[in-house]
Design a protein around this motif. Structure first.
Motif, PDB file in Angstrom:
ATOM      1  N   LEU A  70       0.834  -1.205   0.000  1.00  0.00           N
ATOM      2  CA  LEU A  70       0.000   0.000   0.000  1.00  0.00           C
ATOM      3  C   LEU A  70       0.867   1.253   0.000  1.00  0.00           C
ATOM      4  CD1 LEU A  70      -2.915  -0.705   2.528  1.00  0.00           C
ATOM      5  CD2 LEU A  70      -3.161  -0.100   0.109  1.00  0.00           C
ATOM      6  N   GLY A  71       1.892   1.254   0.834  1.00  0.00           N
ATOM      7  CA  GLY A  71       2.747   2.424   0.937  1.00  0.00           C
ATOM      8  C   GLY A  71       3.422   2.772  -0.374  1.00  0.00           C
ATOM      9  N   SER A  72       3.877   1.747  -1.104  1.00  0.00           N
ATOM     10  CA  SER A  72       4.558   2.020  -2.366  1.00  0.00           C
ATOM     11  C   SER A  72       3.619   2.614  -3.398  1.00  0.00           C
ATOM     12  CB  SER A  72       5.185   0.727  -2.905  1.00  0.00           C
ATOM     13  OG  SER A  72       4.182  -0.221  -3.251  1.00  0.00           O
ATOM     14  N   ILE A  92     -13.545   6.361  -2.563  1.00  0.00           N
ATOM     15  CA  ILE A  92     -13.861   5.281  -1.622  1.00  0.00           C
ATOM     16  C   ILE A  92     -13.763   3.938  -2.329  1.00  0.00           C
ATOM     17  CG2 ILE A  92     -15.635   4.294  -0.132  1.00  0.00           C
ATOM     18  CD1 ILE A  92     -16.748   7.150   0.225  1.00  0.00           C
ATOM     19  N   VAL A  93     -14.328   3.852  -3.526  1.00  0.00           N
ATOM     20  CA  VAL A  93     -14.260   2.614  -4.299  1.00  0.00           C
ATOM     21  C   VAL A  93     -12.812   2.282  -4.641  1.00  0.00           C
ATOM     22  CG1 VAL A  93     -14.880   1.534  -6.484  1.00  0.00           C
ATOM     23  CG2 VAL A  93     -16.591   2.836  -5.219  1.00  0.00           C
ATOM     24  N   ALA A  94     -12.049   3.292  -5.047  1.00  0.00           N
ATOM     25  CA  ALA A  94     -10.636   3.058  -5.367  1.00  0.00           C
ATOM     26  C   ALA A  94      -9.878   2.565  -4.136  1.00  0.00           C
ATOM     27  CB  ALA A  94     -10.003   4.339  -5.904  1.00  0.00           C
ATOM     28  N   ARG A 152     -10.689  -1.099  -3.600  1.00  0.00           N
ATOM     29  CA  ARG A 152      -9.973  -1.925  -4.572  1.00  0.00           C
ATOM     30  C   ARG A 152      -8.495  -2.020  -4.213  1.00  0.00           C
ATOM     31  NH1 ARG A 152     -10.906  -4.251  -9.596  1.00  0.00           N
ATOM     32  NH2 ARG A 152      -9.153  -5.675  -9.876  1.00  0.00           N
ATOM     33  N   MET A 153      -7.921  -0.925  -3.769  1.00  0.00           N
ATOM     34  CA  MET A 153      -6.509  -0.932  -3.403  1.00  0.00           C
ATOM     35  C   MET A 153      -6.252  -1.828  -2.195  1.00  0.00           C
ATOM     36  SD  MET A 153      -4.001   2.353  -2.896  1.00  0.00           S
ATOM     37  CE  MET A 153      -4.086   2.726  -4.649  1.00  0.00           C
ATOM     38  N   LEU A 154      -7.147  -1.803  -1.224  1.00  0.00           N
ATOM     39  CA  LEU A 154      -6.991  -2.668  -0.064  1.00  0.00           C
ATOM     40  C   LEU A 154      -7.102  -4.142  -0.458  1.00  0.00           C
ATOM     41  CD1 LEU A 154      -8.979  -0.529   2.490  1.00  0.00           C
ATOM     42  CD2 LEU A 154      -6.626  -1.328   2.823  1.00  0.00           C
ATOM     43  N   VAL A 197     -10.781  -7.558   2.214  1.00  0.00           N
ATOM     44  CA  VAL A 197     -12.119  -7.160   1.783  1.00  0.00           C
ATOM     45  C   VAL A 197     -12.702  -6.286   2.889  1.00  0.00           C
ATOM     46  CG1 VAL A 197     -14.446  -7.950   1.252  1.00  0.00           C
ATOM     47  CG2 VAL A 197     -12.460  -9.239   0.419  1.00  0.00           C
ATOM     48  N   VAL A 198     -13.076  -5.058   2.533  1.00  0.00           N
ATOM     49  CA  VAL A 198     -13.625  -4.137   3.527  1.00  0.00           C
ATOM     50  C   VAL A 198     -14.905  -3.508   2.995  1.00  0.00           C
ATOM     51  CG1 VAL A 198     -11.337  -3.601   4.461  1.00  0.00           C
ATOM     52  CG2 VAL A 198     -12.331  -2.112   2.689  1.00  0.00           C
ATOM     53  N   GLU A 199     -15.713  -3.025   3.921  1.00  0.00           N
ATOM     54  CA  GLU A 199     -16.886  -2.249   3.517  1.00  0.00           C
ATOM     55  C   GLU A 199     -16.444  -0.819   3.213  1.00  0.00           C
ATOM     56  OE1 GLU A 199     -19.430  -1.035   7.211  1.00  0.00           O
ATOM     57  OE2 GLU A 199     -18.701  -3.064   7.569  1.00  0.00           O
ATOM     58  N   PRO A 200     -17.281  -0.030   2.543  1.00  0.00           N
ATOM     59  CA  PRO A 200     -16.849   1.306   2.123  1.00  0.00           C
ATOM     60  C   PRO A 200     -16.341   2.191   3.249  1.00  0.00           C
ATOM     61  CG  PRO A 200     -18.828   0.682   0.923  1.00  0.00           C
ATOM     62  CD  PRO A 200     -18.600  -0.395   1.952  1.00  0.00           C
TER      63      PRO A 200
END
Length: 326
Positions: free
Chosen positions: A33-35, A262-264, A267-269, A276-279
């Protein structure tokens, strides 16, 4: 700390009441994520528990208090996660729990509330209508109304996350917190400002559900006529004055983010962290995406507050999984 409803000693004591299954959730630095984001990112995974959200930290305190006083029943309004948490905590302590929710709440959340043994009542309209109905039921039946963020136990339960952040993350610069009713932000913010005052506390809310952010910016309660966002867990329209007063003492900033961000973030997570997370849980990542220069080179912690998301909605939002080489 200036005068506030929260107490750091009570927050430390809360860890002895909360079922350990909800404590010490994973906290780690996610290099992938950081990169992608241009900063150091640590994630606090509050989805790794039986109700898949942080809410049970608070309901454990509420239910313990009620059971200790001989109460037999409680009612709450919920967008979904609080209801699951109260159902879990109440079941463990012999409480009859009623949850009032909107018919538009995600089916996965409503199904889980019912599966945990709570009585579920659905209302037309949004969370604010559910809150009004829950209050009416409490009066009619003479039972305890559990009000998220207003009941200090919900804030101080959430605040135990702050203790774990301060003790577990080696020097971070900012914590990004989803902002809805305010329990998570005021609780974590209180501990961070008390024990690591140099850390920036930044709240994040959807542009389509901005009531608490507008209230924070104007230093008075601001209500909205509607809340339109996929982040149902933070879609309130009527902030509570007492909660706003606490928030004003601890929040350094409050940001609004677009639905596309939020969607992006979701997807990134998924792509970079396998989560998998909720918005609502993606709001922190969304804030970094929209403010890259502000966070460049810094160490930010974001709290992944929930993962109760409808599978079909999730697939529609994030799209097909990327093709990977064999």
């Amino acid at each position: 700390m200036p005068k506030t409803r929260l107490d750091t000693d009570r927050i430390r004591a809360a860890r002895r009441v909360i079922d350990p299954v909800f404590l010490d959730t994973p906290l780690y630095r996610c290099e992938a994520l950081g990169s992608r984001l241009g900063c150091t990112v640590s994630v606090k995974v509050e989805t790794a528990n039986p109700v898949r959200s942080f809410k049970a930290r608070g309901t454990e305190l509420v239910a313990s208090l009620l059971a200790g006083r001989g109460a037999r029943a409680a009612v709450c309004a919920s967008a979904g996660n609080l209801g699951q948490a109260l159902a879990w905590s109440g079941r463990a302590r012999g409480l009859d729990v009623t949850v009032v929710a909107s018919r538009r709440a995600p089916a996965v959340k409503l199904d889980r509330i019912h599966a945990l043994g709570a009585r579920l009542e659905l209302v037309d309209g949004d969370f604010e209508e559910a809150r009004e109905r829950a209050a009416a039921l409490a009066r009619q039946e003479g039972i305890r109304l559990v009000e998220d963020s207003l009941d200090i136990e919900t804030c101080e339960g959430a605040a135990t996350i702050g203790l774990e952040l301060v003790q577990g993350a080696p020097s971070f610069d900012a914590v990004l917190i989803a902002l809805g009713g305010g329990a998570l932000a005021t609780g974590v913010g209180h501990v961070v400002k008390a024990l690591a005052p140099g850390v920036e506390v930044i709240c994040v809310q959807p542009l389509g559900a901005p009531a608490m952010t507008h209230s924070w910016r104007r230093r008075r309660v601001v209500t909205t006529d509607s809340a339109r966002t996929i982040a149902d867990g933070v879609a309130g329209r009527r902030p509570l004055a007492a909660v706003l007063e606490d928030l004003l003492l601890v929040a350094d900033d409050a940001l609004l983010v677009r639905e596309s961000s939020i969607v992006a973030g979701m997807r990134m997570l998924f792509d970079q962290a396998g989560l998998v997370v909720e918005p609502s849980a993606a709001l922190g990542i969304a804030a970094v995406l929209e403010n890259r220069d502000r966070f460049a080179g810094r160490h930010v912690v974001t709290i992944l507050c929930g993962s109760n998301v409808d599978a079909d909605d999730y697939r529609r939002w994030i799209g097909p999984a990327p093709t990977r080489a064999p």
